[in-house]
Design a protein around this motif. Structure first.
Motif, PDB file in Angstrom:
ATOM      1  N   SER A 252       0.853  -1.180   0.000  1.00 60.16           N
ATOM      2  CA  SER A 252       0.000   0.000   0.000  1.00 60.16           C
ATOM      3  C   SER A 252       0.893   1.235   0.000  1.00 60.16           C
ATOM      4  N   LEU A 253       0.310   2.369  -0.283  1.00 60.17           N
ATOM      5  CA  LEU A 253       1.061   3.625  -0.252  1.00 60.17           C
ATOM      6  C   LEU A 253       1.465   3.912   1.194  1.00 60.17           C
ATOM      7  N   GLN A 254       2.766   4.112   1.442  1.00 65.20           N
ATOM      8  CA  GLN A 254       3.280   4.288   2.807  1.00 65.20           C
ATOM      9  C   GLN A 254       4.234   5.473   2.846  1.00 65.20           C
ATOM     10  N   ARG A 255       3.950   6.428   3.787  1.00 63.39           N
ATOM     11  CA  ARG A 255       4.668   7.700   3.811  1.00 63.39           C
ATOM     12  C   ARG A 255       5.263   7.950   5.194  1.00 63.39           C
ATOM     13  N   VAL A 256       6.569   8.205   5.215  1.00 65.20           N
ATOM     14  CA  VAL A 256       7.337   8.285   6.454  1.00 65.20           C
ATOM     15  C   VAL A 256       8.020   9.645   6.533  1.00 65.20           C
ATOM     16  N   ILE A 257       7.971  10.272   7.715  1.00 62.80           N
ATOM     17  CA  ILE A 257       8.676  11.522   7.973  1.00 62.80           C
ATOM     18  C   ILE A 257       9.828  11.244   8.927  1.00 62.80           C
ATOM     19  N   ILE A 258      11.006  11.829   8.642  1.00 60.00           N
ATOM     20  CA  ILE A 258      12.180  11.649   9.491  1.00 60.00           C
ATOM     21  C   ILE A 258      12.876  13.001   9.687  1.00 60.00           C
ATOM     22  N   ASP A 290       0.300  18.789   6.305  1.00 57.50           N
ATOM     23  CA  ASP A 290       0.355  17.640   5.376  1.00 57.50           C
ATOM     24  C   ASP A 290      -0.014  16.334   6.067  1.00 57.50           C
ATOM     25  N   LEU A 291      -0.665  16.418   7.232  1.00 58.33           N
ATOM     26  CA  LEU A 291      -0.852  15.233   8.068  1.00 58.33           C
ATOM     27  C   LEU A 291      -1.676  14.143   7.384  1.00 58.33           C
ATOM     28  N   ASP A 292      -2.585  14.517   6.492  1.00 65.72           N
ATOM     29  CA  ASP A 292      -3.375  13.511   5.778  1.00 65.72           C
ATOM     30  C   ASP A 292      -2.511  12.667   4.848  1.00 65.72           C
ATOM     31  N   ASN A 293      -1.293  13.127   4.579  1.00 68.16           N
ATOM     32  CA  ASN A 293      -0.387  12.413   3.687  1.00 68.16           C
ATOM     33  C   ASN A 293       0.838  11.881   4.428  1.00 68.16           C
ATOM     34  N   ILE A 294       0.694  11.659   5.727  1.00 70.87           N
ATOM     35  CA  ILE A 294       1.773  11.137   6.566  1.00 70.87           C
ATOM     36  C   ILE A 294       1.248   9.935   7.333  1.00 70.87           C
ATOM     37  N   ASP A 295       2.045   8.874   7.401  1.00 71.19           N
ATOM     38  CA  ASP A 295       1.627   7.658   8.098  1.00 71.19           C
ATOM     39  C   ASP A 295       2.383   7.413   9.400  1.00 71.19           C
ATOM     40  N   ILE A 296       3.631   7.850   9.487  1.00 70.00           N
ATOM     41  CA  ILE A 296       4.434   7.616  10.684  1.00 70.00           C
ATOM     42  C   ILE A 296       5.559   8.652  10.708  1.00 70.00           C
ATOM     43  N   VAL A 297       5.961   9.058  11.918  1.00 73.76           N
ATOM     44  CA  VAL A 297       6.996  10.083  12.104  1.00 73.76           C
ATOM     45  C   VAL A 297       8.108   9.510  12.975  1.00 73.76           C
ATOM     46  N   ALA A 324       1.290  13.761  17.004  1.00 72.08           N
ATOM     47  CA  ALA A 324       1.465  12.528  17.767  1.00 72.08           C
ATOM     48  C   ALA A 324       0.149  11.872  18.136  1.00 72.08           C
ATOM     49  N   SER A 325      -0.946  12.615  18.143  1.00 76.58           N
ATOM     50  CA  SER A 325      -2.251  12.030  18.452  1.00 76.58           C
ATOM     51  C   SER A 325      -2.880  11.350  17.240  1.00 76.58           C
ATOM     52  N   ARG A 326      -2.321  11.572  16.042  1.00 79.85           N
ATOM     53  CA  ARG A 326      -2.889  11.033  14.799  1.00 79.85           C
ATOM     54  C   ARG A 326      -2.066   9.922  14.182  1.00 79.85           C
ATOM     55  N   VAL A 327      -0.727  10.025  14.265  1.00 78.45           N
ATOM     56  CA  VAL A 327       0.160   9.029  13.660  1.00 78.45           C
ATOM     57  C   VAL A 327       1.220   8.629  14.678  1.00 78.45           C
TER      58      VAL A 327
END
Length: 579
Positions: A252-258, A290-297, A324-327
């Motif tokens: 699936s589409l998976q989006r990570v922030i670092i 951009d939170l709707d397009n982020i899955d994990i931070v 942090a309350s969403r992802v």
């Protein structure tokens, strides 16, 4: 004059008042161009109350409508105003203006305790209070030890002797489940030294963690935190939602922030002594946008920069709450969380302000086997993340080295082709001017032990913070670039790309003027990285600036499973005709 600024609900079981403390005149200049309010002598204070100066704050009670952040109006009068006058917020309200506990040599005893500002005290306001100073706040999601488990950690003023904590959760519109929560806290004596256990101490309240298990993959759940009082009443938080993790290997589409080294900022444009993270709010706001397009931070170290002043941890958790309350908000340990002499830290400096890791390890959940050993692995769909702790020994033969090798070796590259290593200090490559002056372009002893593991187990990208800028290398093997491409990598995986992404908020770090051959892109600005996995064979890397959210550096990786398995020098076992 009247000013307004937001106040988060900083409430604790015995300390329920928030005081707008004083108009203060500073009298010593410190040379620090990155600290706009640096003309403060933090080691001295003078009690100089003046009848002609006054300060009032309103409203007197906050949170009457259930909100956990409120704007406060401050009216103050000073007959001899100066550009160096300050208005400071104290929590708890009943700060001590006469004496402080003994401090170490770095923190001389001031006259005003519990704040990082020690100026000349001119006037004190009325205290402010909260309708419910113990209410559950600041939920922080994190992966559990299983892929289908999410943890919820939050802060409250309720000990287990007063109320039972739990999380009510489930699919929206369907019957909800209640999962119990464990409760932790820490005491002044848990801190290693000053200022954390002296002038910076404030009762932290209680931290609760609940484990939400057997989640369906890629499913939206709603949740809220609750406390059941022993008189039968319930205290509830607001309602939140999150999407559960995909099944390992799921395409699936998976989006990570670092990113690393973010810290916190003031919404009203003000500042305080320890607050030297001018880019923190921009980074936070770009992620929220951009939170709707982020899955994990992943926040890889130097989280709050509280530096021993514990009230600043609440400011940080309030700031990141929308994220942090969403992802899942996964954290790593940095020098400003852990380092203190003679406490087991790999470095003997005093960067944690006497915290020695206790607040970070208690306030945030991470799926480590031992919370005091801040290293762990976690899977997200097509990704395997191996998170190291640079503040503990990582060299060959150490306990952490064995963990790192096990984490890398156990990745199923057919299901999870994207193997990511992350740590706070630069164990790989950086052309930061200090590292360059040492001649190593790395943390001393950084890559000597680990480079063989990155190559042997085909680590795609290694991320670091600590250096407050952005830099990307070519794919590196044994200090050499093994690919001349800069924007599109395909075929055999023959080197690891190293990325410094420590520019999320704190004052920026300079580069050396000479650009090493392995350095592909450098940016002296604030920003973060976004990884997008489209499937098992296609990954997009983007570096975005915090100021505008635009992409300033990017590349793609296209690779099949056979390309990961293919031999490169020193990476495959020798074979025989019998084999």
């Amino acid at each position: 004059m009247a000013e307004s600024f937001p106040i988060p609900n900083l409430r604790f079981i015995t300390l329920v008042l928030l005081s707008i403390a004083f108009v203060a005149h500073s009298y010593q200049t410190r040379l620090d161009e990155n600290q706009p309010l640096s003309k403060i002598d933090v080691y001295k204070a003078t009690l100089t109350l003046r009848n002609t100066a006054s300060i009032r704050a309103s409203p007197l009670v906050l949170g009457l409508n259930g909100e956990d952040t409120a704007w406060v109006t401050v009216k103050f009068i000073h007959p001899e105003p100066s550009a160096d006058d300050w208005i400071a917020v104290f929590s708890p309200a009943k700060f001590n203006t006469s004496a402080c506990p003994n401090s170490n040599k770095r923190v001389q005893t001031p006259l005003i305790c519990s704040s990082p500002i020690k100026p000349k005290l001119i006037a004190v306001s009325n205290p402010l209070s909260f309708k419910n100073p113990k209410s559950p706040l600041f939920p922080r999601l994190a992966h559990g030890k299983l892929w289908n488990e999410m943890t919820v950690t939050w802060t409250s003023g309720y000990d287990i002797s007063e109320a039972t904590p739990f999380v009510e959760w489930g699919l929206e519109g369907e019957p909800q489940t209640r999962s119990p929560a464990g409760t932790l806290t820490f005491s002044r004596n848990s801190m290693c030294d000053a200022p954390a256990r002296t002038v910076g101490w404030r009762d932290p309240g209680f931290f609760h963690t609940s484990f939400l298990q057997n989640l369906w993959p890629n499913t939206v759940y709603t949740y809220r935190m609750g406390h059941r009082l022993f008189n039968g009443l319930y205290i509830w938080s607001k309602s939140y939602s999150f999407k559960s993790s995909p099944h390992p290997g799921e395409e699936s589409l998976q989006r990570v922030i670092i990113f690393g080294d973010m810290g916190k900022g003031q919404r009203d444009g003000s500042n305080e002594y320890s607050n030297y993270q001018p880019g923190a709010l921009n980074t936070t706001d770009q992620l929220i946008k951009d939170l709707d397009n982020i899955d994990i931070v992943f926040h890889i170290g130097d989280l709050a920069y509280a530096n021993g002043y514990l009230s600043e941890w609440d400011q940080f958790t309030a700031q990141v709450e929308p994220i942090a309350s969403r992802v899942p908000y996964m954290v790593a340990s940095g020098n400003h969380e852990r380092d203190w002499p003679n406490t087991g830290s790999f470095y003997a400096n005093m960067d944690s302000g006497g915290e020695c890791g206790v607040p970070a390890e208690t306030m945030f959940y991470f799926p480590a086997e031992n919370r005091a050993k801040f290293w762990y692995s976690t899977d997200y769909g097509l990704f395997r993340f191996c998170i190291a702790d640079t503040e503990h020994d990582w060299r060959e033969g150490s306990e952490q080295y064995r963990f790192i090798e096990q984490c890398l070796a156990s990745a199923d590259r057919q299901k999870q082709p994207w193997l990511i290593f992350a740590a706070h200090r630069v164990l790989g490559y950086s052309s930061n001017d200090w590292y360059a002056s040492q001649g190593s372009f790395e943390e001393p002893m950084g890559r000597e032990s680990l480079q063989k593991l990155w190559q042997k187990y085909r680590v795609d990208i290694a991320f670091y913070g600590h250096v407050h800028n952005y830099e990307r290398t070519c794919p590196v093997y044994q200090h050499q670039c093994v690919n001349t491409e800069k924007t599109q990598y395909s075929g055999i995986m023959n080197g690891t790309i190293h990325v410094v992404v420590g520019g999320a908020g704190s004052h920026l770090s300079s580069f050396t003027q000479d650009i090493p051959k392995w350095s592909i892109y450098r940016d002296f600005d604030y920003g973060f990285v976004k990884l997008t996995a489209f499937n098992r064979s296609s990954l997009l890397f983007e570096y975005k600036r915090s100021s505008d959210g635009k992409v300033y550096d990017s590349f793609t990786i296209s690779r099949d499973y056979r390309d990961v398995l293919a031999c490169v020098p020193d990476s495959c076992e020798p074979t025989t005709l019998a084999a």
